[in-house]
Design a protein around this motif. Sequence first.
Motif, PDB file in Angstrom:
ATOM      1  N   GLN A  88     -17.870   4.820 -10.761  1.00 41.47           N
ATOM      2  CA  GLN A  88     -17.059   4.577  -9.576  1.00 41.47           C
ATOM      3  C   GLN A  88     -17.235   3.121  -9.143  1.00 41.47           C
ATOM      4  N   THR A  89     -16.232   2.301  -9.349  1.00 44.65           N
ATOM      5  CA  THR A  89     -16.344   0.875  -9.052  1.00 44.65           C
ATOM      6  C   THR A  89     -15.097   0.356  -8.336  1.00 44.65           C
ATOM      7  N   ILE A  90     -15.248  -0.815  -7.747  1.00 42.90           N
ATOM      8  CA  ILE A  90     -14.112  -1.571  -7.232  1.00 42.90           C
ATOM      9  C   ILE A  90     -13.907  -2.745  -8.176  1.00 42.90           C
ATOM     10  N   GLN A  91     -12.733  -2.838  -8.744  1.00 44.52           N
ATOM     11  CA  GLN A  91     -12.450  -3.871  -9.744  1.00 44.52           C
ATOM     12  C   GLN A  91     -11.423  -4.848  -9.178  1.00 44.52           C
ATOM     13  N   SER A  92     -11.683  -6.141  -9.375  1.00 47.72           N
ATOM     14  CA  SER A  92     -10.847  -7.147  -8.733  1.00 47.72           C
ATOM     15  C   SER A  92     -10.663  -8.370  -9.625  1.00 47.72           C
ATOM     16  N   PHE A  93      -9.682  -9.150  -9.253  1.00 48.12           N
ATOM     17  CA  PHE A  93      -9.474 -10.456  -9.884  1.00 48.12           C
ATOM     18  C   PHE A  93      -8.819 -11.357  -8.846  1.00 48.12           C
TER      19      PHE A  93
ATOM     20  N   ALA B 220       2.679 -12.247   0.261  1.00 49.33           N
ATOM     21  CA  ALA B 220       2.707 -10.794   0.036  1.00 49.33           C
ATOM     22  C   ALA B 220       1.375 -10.219   0.462  1.00 49.33           C
ATOM     23  N   LEU B 221       1.427  -9.022   1.032  1.00 46.29           N
ATOM     24  CA  LEU B 221       0.216  -8.304   1.394  1.00 46.29           C
ATOM     25  C   LEU B 221       0.519  -6.825   1.192  1.00 46.29           C
ATOM     26  N   ALA B 222       0.213  -6.355  -0.005  1.00 47.03           N
ATOM     27  CA  ALA B 222       0.592  -5.001  -0.412  1.00 47.03           C
ATOM     28  C   ALA B 222      -0.609  -4.069  -0.393  1.00 47.03           C
ATOM     29  N   ASN B 223      -0.353  -2.820  -0.033  1.00 47.60           N
ATOM     30  CA  ASN B 223      -1.394  -1.795   0.010  1.00 47.60           C
ATOM     31  C   ASN B 223      -0.942  -0.540  -0.723  1.00 47.60           C
ATOM     32  N   TYR B 224      -1.904   0.186  -1.241  1.00 49.91           N
ATOM     33  CA  TYR B 224      -1.670   1.545  -1.730  1.00 49.91           C
ATOM     34  C   TYR B 224      -2.860   2.390  -1.282  1.00 49.91           C
ATOM     35  N   PRO B 225      -2.619   3.598  -0.724  1.00 53.05           N
ATOM     36  CA  PRO B 225      -1.327   4.246  -0.484  1.00 53.05           C
ATOM     37  C   PRO B 225      -0.624   3.643   0.723  1.00 53.05           C
ATOM     38  N   THR B 226       0.656   3.977   0.858  1.00 50.86           N
ATOM     39  CA  THR B 226       1.449   3.467   1.966  1.00 50.86           C
ATOM     40  C   THR B 226       2.091   4.642   2.692  1.00 50.86           C
TER      41      THR B 226
ATOM     42  N   LYS C 282       2.223   1.421 -10.017  1.00 49.44           N
ATOM     43  CA  LYS C 282       2.007   1.577 -11.448  1.00 49.44           C
ATOM     44  C   LYS C 282       0.522   1.784 -11.748  1.00 49.44           C
ATOM     45  N   ALA C 283      -0.339   1.070 -11.003  1.00 48.00           N
ATOM     46  CA  ALA C 283      -1.784   1.229 -11.183  1.00 48.00           C
ATOM     47  C   ALA C 283      -2.236   2.637 -10.815  1.00 48.00           C
ATOM     48  N   LYS C 284      -1.572   3.232  -9.832  1.00 51.60           N
ATOM     49  CA  LYS C 284      -1.886   4.626  -9.489  1.00 51.60           C
ATOM     50  C   LYS C 284      -1.532   5.543 -10.653  1.00 51.60           C
ATOM     51  N   ASN C 285      -0.388   5.328 -11.259  1.00 50.05           N
ATOM     52  CA  ASN C 285       0.049   6.177 -12.367  1.00 50.05           C
ATOM     53  C   ASN C 285      -0.785   5.967 -13.621  1.00 50.05           C
ATOM     54  N   ASN C 286      -1.129   4.699 -13.924  1.00 52.83           N
ATOM     55  CA  ASN C 286      -1.814   4.390 -15.181  1.00 52.83           C
ATOM     56  C   ASN C 286      -3.331   4.438 -15.088  1.00 52.83           C
ATOM     57  N   LEU C 287      -3.864   4.100 -13.924  1.00 53.57           N
ATOM     58  CA  LEU C 287      -5.322   3.979 -13.765  1.00 53.57           C
ATOM     59  C   LEU C 287      -5.898   4.974 -12.770  1.00 53.57           C
ATOM     60  N   ASP C 288      -5.029   5.710 -12.102  1.00 56.40           N
ATOM     61  CA  ASP C 288      -5.436   6.714 -11.112  1.00 56.40           C
ATOM     62  C   ASP C 288      -6.316   6.111 -10.018  1.00 56.40           C
ATOM     63  N   ILE C 289      -5.929   4.943  -9.510  1.00 56.78           N
ATOM     64  CA  ILE C 289      -6.695   4.334  -8.424  1.00 56.78           C
ATOM     65  C   ILE C 289      -6.583   5.191  -7.166  1.00 56.78           C
TER      66      ILE C 289
ATOM     67  N   LEU D 265      -8.680  -3.114  -6.814  1.00 57.85           N
ATOM     68  CA  LEU D 265      -8.382  -1.720  -7.158  1.00 57.85           C
ATOM     69  C   LEU D 265      -9.609  -0.864  -6.926  1.00 57.85           C
ATOM     70  N   ASP D 266      -9.450   0.232  -6.216  1.00 59.71           N
ATOM     71  CA  ASP D 266     -10.561   1.145  -5.928  1.00 59.71           C
ATOM     72  C   ASP D 266     -10.602   2.282  -6.951  1.00 59.71           C
ATOM     73  N   ARG D 267     -11.733   2.401  -7.623  1.00 60.13           N
ATOM     74  CA  ARG D 267     -12.037   3.502  -8.546  1.00 60.13           C
ATOM     75  C   ARG D 267     -11.009   3.682  -9.677  1.00 60.13           C
TER      76      ARG D 267
END
Length: 564
Positions: A502-507, A251-257, A227-234, A524-526
């Motif tokens: 161009q930033t890396i944003q995290s929480f 859980a240990l999730a990655n994008y892209p997969t 969803k972050a790829k679609n909405n934020l274009d990470i 999230l990258d960029r």
Amino acid sequence: MILVIFFVLGAAIISRLFELQVLERKMYQAQAVGQHTGFYNIKGDRGQIFCQANGIKGNTNSEDKKSLAINRDNWTISANTNIIEDKISFAKILSKNINQTEDQILALLEGDSSYVTIEKNLSTDHLEKIKSLNLKGLSWQNNPLRFYPQADFASQVLGFLGGEGIGQYGVEGFYDDILQGKTGIVKEIKGLNSILQKNNQISLDGSDIYLTIDYNIQLQAESLLKKAKNNLDITAGQIIVLDPNLGKVLALANYPTYDPNQYSKVKDLEIFQNGAIQKLFEPGSIMKPFTMAAAINEGKITPETTYIDTGSVKVGPETINNFAKEKYGEISMTEALKNSVNTGAVFAQQKMEHKVFWDYIEKFGFTQKTGIDLQGEVFSRNESLKKGWDVEYATASFGQGIEITPIQIARAYCALANGGKMVKPYIVEKIINDSDSIYTKPDISDPIISQQTVSQINKMLINVVDEGFGGVAKIPGYYLAGKTGTAQIPLTNGRGYEPESQTIQSFVGYGPALNPQFLILVKLDRPKVPKSSLSAVPIFKELAQYIINYFKIPPDYDLKIENK
């Protein structure tokens, strides 16, 4: 005369029997063993990989499991041309049941070789149909293929089985020796003896592995990244969910997969890497709680300590500015953390000697691997920081100029959540071979900071969630603790940074804050928004709410009381 003949024949028979049963006993005994016993080489199947589904609070003892990596039958049919009586008829009948023409099969049968492979990659159902043809001279062999029934689910965690039969990346690579089936000689008893004796039943199969991954939490995390790829274009992203008390990875999730069933079709080999353990980044403001914790633990500051923020601070010839060059005037350390003020982190760091601050960087695990059981974990020793330049220590206090991996920062936050103890992240819950089960024993250190420090940092991080960035991360009824981070991306040549857009944003956050049962890192990258409160924080909140509902965690307080 008859009596003499009788005795002569009897003596001859007795003599022959003596020769057979006494003098040549061992030779004939060996021949008999050869007729009644067969020996053949065999390799056991590769162990399978599972994770839990619909468990409670990460309990992998649940019988409800999902298959992540299994072995699927893959049959090859061959022919012995020397015993085929009518090759034309053989080819005609077989061609109607496989993807080859009669002429193609006939060409193989009439070649120079007496043993030819005709068709590969047949399913068990297809093979049964072919076997029913009863074609003399036809034989079949099973060469099991690795199959990943969940497709791209947790692909960077799993890795894949390479063409050489060797595990690559992730669990497949790290546990390859345990998963591999053993090669051996099997004894098979034939004939009447098979009724009287049991065949050798020693298993040569590899061990099965059960992951700590919770299928539903992992699925939710992966869905949020898409969803972050679609909405934020990470361009890339990771979500880690841990049990902060044990180090168990939920859980240990990655994008892209990618789909490990089709790994050979992947063109960008970087996708195989697990960004959570194999890619370094500068963490930005999610580093600030550790600077505060170190200074509080050393007795240099308290959450109420104040200083005057002018929007910048000069360190040697360099000037360090706040985000967007904001100015706050006189503020406390709690307010500095809530508003993510760079000069506040520098103020806390400068209260300590460089060696003391460096010791805490080491204590929180930022100069070593976490030891997670996945192939290819990387780390940085951050040697440039250790040189002792004032400005480098100052920037490191708010997460710039220091390199870590997402799993390192998630592990360090566990210490803030669980009372100051460092845990070793692990992704395999148990290993089963036949009836034997080996469970992973959590590796937990003694406290590296005091309980008082932990309590103070917790209150500061709860305040960040409740009052910082508009309370976007707050979930009514629950106390959550966490911190945002928006970090610049270093240029590949190591000199300077990419444009500020161009930033890396995290929480990173955990909850319930007073008795944490989960910890979430979102990176999230960029993303195409200016700060993490607009990107990583909403993702954290949605996933935290999902886990609260999933684990059925009771609220910390009554909403009616809060509203009053």
